[in-house]
Write an enzyme that holds these catalytic residues in place. Structure first.
Site, PDB file in Angstrom:
ATOM      1  N   GLU A 190       6.609  13.512  69.854  1.00 39.63           N
ATOM      2  CA  GLU A 190       6.334  12.044  68.733  1.00 39.63           C
ATOM      3  C   GLU A 190       6.353  11.905  66.968  1.00 39.63           C
ATOM      4  O   GLU A 190       5.880  12.589  66.643  1.00 39.63           O
ATOM      5  CB  GLU A 190       4.629  12.383  69.461  1.00 39.63           C
ATOM      6  CG  GLU A 190       4.408  11.832  70.678  1.00 39.63           C
ATOM      7  CD  GLU A 190       4.696  10.686  71.085  1.00 39.63           C
ATOM      8  OE1 GLU A 190       5.048   9.790  70.898  1.00 39.63           O
ATOM      9  OE2 GLU A 190       4.686  10.608  72.288  1.00 39.63           O
ATOM     10  N   CYS A 223       2.498   7.212  62.456  1.00 44.63           N
ATOM     11  CA  CYS A 223       3.818   7.068  62.741  1.00 44.63           C
ATOM     12  C   CYS A 223       4.749   5.451  63.374  1.00 44.63           C
ATOM     13  O   CYS A 223       5.239   5.408  63.120  1.00 44.63           O
ATOM     14  CB  CYS A 223       4.548   8.088  63.230  1.00 44.63           C
ATOM     15  SG  CYS A 223       2.729   7.915  65.309  1.00 44.63           S
TER      16      CYS A 223
END
Length: 517
Positions: A270, A304
């Site tokens: 990720e 993110c």
């Protein structure tokens, strides 16, 4: 304690069992008396020392992994619904400590208290999801081409799962991985970010209550708080760990993928996002503006999934710009634990430097700063980590726009036709989250089609940040690949096996092959 804040932090630390110096290595129910250096955590809110953590060494790490391997043999044979029961109890225990843990997340990381509470709620939600999933680890049955044969596939636990998490979600991302790994029959070794060790220690103190109450052995949920001084690439190179889940930058993620890949291990990566929202003339302007502001300045731009770019139709561009500037001028910025605050500090001075350097690069490449970008000083700002969120007019091809700046720096880009907007949207190396605001079904369906967004997450009339745990979370391209959290993401934590059973008295070969001996 040295904490001086009057927001209740000391009381929260006491509730969670945080001491002035804490051991940083845990095998779930046992804390190791480690010999590593003590590292102190300081709050970006006020520069005050929170507490210290005694780091684990390589020897501590090896002890933990060996204990995890040993316990895995027992844990994997517990029926999955019974493993789910342990996860259910962890969720209940987290509910008890939601407020103090949310406060520690906010104080150590810098996100506002409401977001800290939301992160703990995310942990609770994934526990609830995992409990249900523990009764739904489905395989499939297939019809065999051979007489009196049955075929099916099933999933088995992998073993020791390594989880390496980033500072911006010091609690939730661990839970996404750990709770799903647990119900799958895996055991976990967690290496948290050194910027948020106190959060990790607090979480494991909560978890230890449940594991101990159920008389479970050491080694199911393990933690090693340490730095590269003691543990460099050892976890990545460790063949005892079949799966490494890494959350962090694309630069480090490429290294993780290479090292784990060289030993043919599995990864969930990720990594960075460069998330955009397309705003068309058919958009509900109020919804779009609210989504952009939260996406761009929430967590001070340190998600993110934070909104980095907005791609706005030229007919409404000036209106959107004026509205955003007016809102940005009124943003309450300050200590994350102040109830009036909507934007807390960046995590540390290095993040501030990255923010200001990116703004300079925008100017050098010909971009225009239309609001913000200053480092904030004055008596009302208790540390040097506060900044004014920035809006810049740019072109998508700028080198700095192609990169992810982990800070509240929002780029505005014009478009004329939807095809152009989608091309601009997709023309970055990253592919995590995306959104379009429009009430025109032809526009929204095109955005979700094969020729639309190339991201792992694509939203309509919802911003880029704030994903629910029910969906699989992750991205494409330089965002890394793999999925966490909901949907069928559980399959990543297991190995797939195809089984064929012959219940007849003959031995026919597949494809009708004759082989008589």
């Amino acid at each position: 304690m040295t904490v001086k804040t009057n927001h209740g932090v000391r009381e929260a630390m006491s509730q969670l069992g945080i001491e002035d110096i804490n051991f940083g290595v845990c095998t779930g129910t046992k804390w190791l008396k480690t010999e590593g250096d003590v590292t102190s955590s300081f709050s970006p809110n006020d520069n005050e020392r929170i507490a210290g953590v005694k780091q684990g060494t390589l020897a501590d790490y090896n002890y933990v992994v060996e204990k995890a391997q040993e316990t895995f043999k027992e844990w994997r044979m517990m029926p999955a619904p019974k493993r789910g029961e342990i996860v259910r109890q962890i969720g209940l225990e987290l509910r008890k400590y939601k407020e103090p843990l949310g406060m520690i997340v906010s104080y150590e990381m810098g996100k506002i208290y409401q977001e800290g509470l939301g992160e703990v709620q995310e942990m609770i939600d994934i526990c609830d999801f995992a409990v249900g999933q523990s009764r739904q680890l489905y395989g499939f049955t297939m019809h065999s081409e051979r007489d009196r044969h049955r075929m099916y596939d099933q999933y088995h636990p992998l073993g020791v799962v390594g989880v390496i998490t980033a500072f911006n979600f010091p609690a939730a991302v661990w839970a996404w991985n750990a709770m799903m790994a647990m119900i799958c029959g895996d055991v976990v070794v967690w290496k948290p970010s050194s910027k948020v060790f106190i959060c990790a220690v607090a979480i494991h103190k909560i978890v230890a209550n449940v594991l101990a109450a159920n008389n479970l052995p050491e080694g199911i949920l393990n933690m090693v708080c340490t730095s590269s001084k003691y543990l460099g690439d050892n976890m990545l190179e460790d063949k005892r760990i079949p799966l490494v889940s890494f959350t962090g930058s694309t630069r480090i993620g490429k290294k993780v993928g290479r090292i784990v890949g060289e030993r043919l291990g599995k990864t969930i990566l990720e990594l960075g996002g460069n998330n955009a929202i397309i705003i068309t003339p058919e958009a509900d302007m109020e919804m779009a503006i609210r989504a952009v502001v939260f996406g761009a300045v929430g967590t001070c731009g340190q998600r993110c999934t934070s909104t980095r770019r907005i791609i706005v139709h030229d007919s409404i561009y000036d209106t959107v710009k004026e509205r955003l500037i007016a809102i940005y001028k009124q943003l309450p910025i300050g200590n994350a634990l102040d109830k009036k605050t909507l934007v807390g500090p960046l995590v540390d001075k290095w993040a501030v430097n990255d923010f200001t350097n990116s703004i300079e690069k925008v100017k050098q490449e010909g971009g225009k700063i239309i609001f913000g970008g200053e480092v904030l000083t004055g008596d009302q700002f208790e540390s040097d980590c506060y900044v004014m969120p920035c809006i810049a007019e740019v072109e998508n091809h700028f080198e700095i726009v192609q990169e992810e700046t982990f800070a509240p720096l929002l780029y505005m880009i014009k478009y004329s036709e939807l095809e152009e907007a989608i091309n601009i949207h997709n023309d970055v190396p990253q592919g995590l989250s995306s959104a379009i605001f429009s009430r025109n079904m032809l526009e929204t369906e095109r955005f979700l089609s094969h020729e639309g967004s190339d991201c792992g997450i694509a939203n309509v009339n919802i911003g880029t940040s704030g994903a629910e745990i029910g969906g699989a979370f992750g991205g494409e391209k330089e965002t890394g690949g793999g999925r966490e959290s909901g949907s069928d993401a559980w399959k990543a934590y297991m190995r797939r096996q195809t089984n064929t059973i012959n219940f007849g008295t003959e031995l026919p070969l597949a494809q009708g092959i004759e082989f008589n001996v």
